[in-house]
Design an enzyme around this catalytic site. Structure first.
Site, PDB file in Angstrom:
ATOM      1  N   LYS A  49       0.812  -1.206   0.000  1.00 11.03           N
ATOM      2  CA  LYS A  49       0.000   0.000   0.000  1.00 11.03           C
ATOM      3  C   LYS A  49       0.855   1.269   0.000  1.00 11.03           C
ATOM      4  CE  LYS A  49      -3.464  -2.700  -0.212  1.00 11.03           C
ATOM      5  NZ  LYS A  49      -2.989  -3.992   0.314  1.00 11.03           N
ATOM      6  N   TYR A 257     -12.246 -14.845   2.093  1.00 18.80           N
ATOM      7  CA  TYR A 257     -11.292 -13.769   2.324  1.00 18.80           C
ATOM      8  C   TYR A 257     -10.909 -13.725   3.809  1.00 18.80           C
ATOM      9  CZ  TYR A 257      -9.364  -9.169   3.121  1.00 18.80           C
ATOM     10  OH  TYR A 257      -8.545  -8.156   3.523  1.00 18.80           O
ATOM     11  N   TYR A 283      -2.997 -12.857   2.503  1.00 20.04           N
ATOM     12  CA  TYR A 283      -2.632 -12.458   1.131  1.00 20.04           C
ATOM     13  C   TYR A 283      -1.449 -13.256   0.583  1.00 20.04           C
ATOM     14  CZ  TYR A 283      -5.500  -8.248   1.828  1.00 20.04           C
ATOM     15  OH  TYR A 283      -6.528  -7.385   2.063  1.00 20.04           O
TER      16      TYR A 283
HETATM   17  C1  LIG Z   1      -3.770  -5.214   0.084  1.00 20.85           C
HETATM   18  C2  LIG Z   1      -2.820  -6.332   0.038  1.00 20.85           C
HETATM   19  C3  LIG Z   1      -2.687  -7.123  -1.117  1.00 20.85           C
HETATM   20  C4  LIG Z   1      -3.578  -6.989  -2.311  1.00 20.85           C
HETATM   21  O1  LIG Z   1      -3.327  -5.853  -3.072  1.00 20.85           O
HETATM   22  P1  LIG Z   1      -4.521  -5.211  -3.905  1.00 20.85           P
HETATM   23  O2  LIG Z   1      -3.916  -4.070  -4.591  1.00 20.85           O
HETATM   24  O3  LIG Z   1      -5.563  -4.807  -2.893  1.00 20.85           O
HETATM   25  O4  LIG Z   1      -5.070  -6.252  -4.812  1.00 20.85           O
HETATM   26  C5  LIG Z   1      -1.730  -8.116  -1.132  1.00 20.85           C
HETATM   27  N1  LIG Z   1      -0.956  -8.346  -0.055  1.00 20.85           N
HETATM   28  C6  LIG Z   1      -1.064  -7.624   1.071  1.00 20.85           C
HETATM   29  C7  LIG Z   1      -0.205  -7.968   2.208  1.00 20.85           C
HETATM   30  C8  LIG Z   1      -1.997  -6.589   1.159  1.00 20.85           C
HETATM   31  O5  LIG Z   1      -2.107  -5.889   2.294  1.00 20.85           O
END
Ligand SMILES: *Cc1c(COP(=O)(O)O)cnc(C)c1O
Length: 323
Positions: A49, A257, A283
Site C-alpha cells: 500500500k 477472504y 494475502y
Molecule cells: C492489500 C494487500 C494485497 C492486495 O493488493 P490489492 O492491490 O488490494 O489487490 C496483497 N498483499 C497484502 C499484504 C496486502 O495488504
C-alpha cells in the site's frame, strides 16, 4: 506518454526494495524464482500500500487536505499503512473499519493506535454503508473547516495503481542488472490495484511478460483489473490494449477472504525455513502457495525467472492463527 516522475508523488518508502533469486526454493522447485521484497519497503512492517499511497497522499497534499479517510477489514494492512503515511505527512487518519467478528486488539489494530489513527468500527458487511458513514463524518469535519481526502478500500483506484507501474519500472532495472529476462510476474490480488499496476507496468517496461494475479477474494477481478489498468493508463497518458495471454486470474481464496487455508501452512513454513521470509495467511501465503501449485501443475510451462512480488502483510501473523 507522461513520465511517472511527472505525477505528484511523495516518496514514503526506501527504494529500490530488494530483488533477488530465491536460491533454495528455485533448486527445490526446478525453476528460477525471484522475489521483489515490497514487504521491506521501509514503512511499518512494509507492504504494497505504501507505493500506492505515495501517489494518493501527494494528491491529498496538493488539494490541501488535512484529514485522510480510508477503510478495510478490521485487520486491514492498507488502513494501517494509510495511518502511518498520513500521520507522517501531517494529516489526520480516520479509519472506518469493518468490525465483522473481530474483537481482539491485536496485529494491525495495535499499529493503528501507535500511528495515531482515529479508528471507528462498523458492524456491517457493506462498503456502501461504510462510504456513506465516511462522507457523513467528512461533511461534519468540512463544516468545521477541515479538508478531507477519501481513499477507497485497498487504495485501489487508478491513481493508486500507478504505484505498481512504478514497481515494475524499478525491478526492470534490477532484472537488467542481474542479467535476467523476467518470464512471468505473480502477486496476490485483494482489491485489484496492485495487479492492475503490474499489468500496465509490464506492458510499458516488460512487453510480452504475463502477469498472473492470485485472487484471495471473490470479486470479478478478470474485469476489475484490466479496467483499472486502462484508467491508470489514462492518468499516464498512454494506451492500454489487452492482448491474448497478457494476464490471468487464478483463484486461491479457499474458505473465504481472510480465512487462513490449512493447505497453505506448509508452504508458509517452507519459505520461512528455507529463505527466512515471512508470509501472511490472508494475502501472500495464499498467493505464494497458489503460485507453487500452479507451477507444479505445469502452468508456467517453459517460462523461467518467475517474479513473485511480496506485498507484505506480516502483522496478520500476530492477529490470527495459521490454518
Ligand atoms: C492489500 C494487500 C494485497 C492486495 O493488493 P490489492 O492491490 O488490494 O489487490 C496483497 N498483499 C497484502 C499484504 C496486502 O495488504
Amino acid at each position: 506518454m507522461k513520465n511517472i516522475h511527472d505525477l505528484p508523488r511523495v516518496v514514503l518508502g526506501v527504494y529500490p526494495t530488494p530483488f533477488y533469486k530465491l536460491e533454495n526454493i528455485s533448486k527445490k522447485y526446478g525453476k528460477n524464482i525471484w522475489i521483489k521484497r515490497d514487504d521491506l519497503c521501509g514503512v511499518a512492517l512494509g507492504g504494497n500500500k505504501v507505493r500506492k499511497l505515495e501517489f494518493l497522499l501527494a494528491d491529498a497534499k496538493e488539494q490541501g487536505c488535512d484529514v485522510v479517510f480510508t477503510t478495510g477489514g478490521a485487520q486491514s494492512n492498507h488502513a494501517m499503512l494509510t495511518a502511518a503515511c498520513a500521520s507522517r505527512l501531517g494529516m489526520k487518519p480516520i479509519l472506518i473499519l469493518k468490525k465483522r467478528g473481530v474483537t481482539e486488539h491485536k496485529g494491525n489494530l495495535v499499529l493503528d493506535d501507535i500511528y495515531g489513527a482515529d479508528v471507528r468500527m462498523m458492524d456491517t458487511d457493506s462498503y456502501d454503508d461504510i462510504y456513506a458513514e465516511m462522507h457523513r463524518v467528512g461533511a461534519e469535519l468540512e463544516a468545521q473547516g477541515h479538508k478531507c481526502y477519501y481513499i477507497p478500500c485497498g487504495g485501489s483506484n487508478p491513481l493508486g495503481a500507478v504505484g505498481y507501474v512504478n514497481c515494475v519500472r524499478e525491478f526492470t532495472v534490477q532484472a537488467l542488472a542481474a542479467g535476467i529476462k523476467v518470464g512471468h510476474i505473480v502477486s496476490a490480488t485483494g482489491s485489484g490495484g496492485t495487479t492492475a499496476g503490474l499489468l500496465l507496468g509490464a506492458k510499458l517496461f516488460q512487453p510480452g511478460v504475463k502477469v498472473t494475479g492470485i485472487a484471495v477474494d471473490t470479486d470479478p477481478f478478470s474485469e476489475i483489473v484490466p479496467q483499472l489498468a486502462k484508467e491508470s493508463a489514462e492518468i499516464l497518458d498512454c494506451s492500454f490494449e489487452r492482448e491474448k495471454d497478457d494476464f490471468e486470474m487464478v483463484s486461491h481464496v479457499g474458505a473465504g477472504y481472510a480465512v487462513p487455508n490449512a493447505e497453505d501452512t506448509p508452504y508458509i513454513e517452507e519459505l520461512a525455513r528455507m529463505e527466512g521470509i515471512l508470509l501472511d495467511p490472508v494475502y501472500t501465503g495464499k498467493a505464494w502457495s497458489g503460485m507453487l501449485k500452479q507451477l507444479q501443475s505445469g502452468y508456467f510451462g517453459e517460462e523461467d525467472n518467475l517474479v513473485f512480488v511480496h506485498t507484505g502483510g506480516a502483522a496478520a501473523l500476530f492477529a490470527m492463527n495459521l490454518g
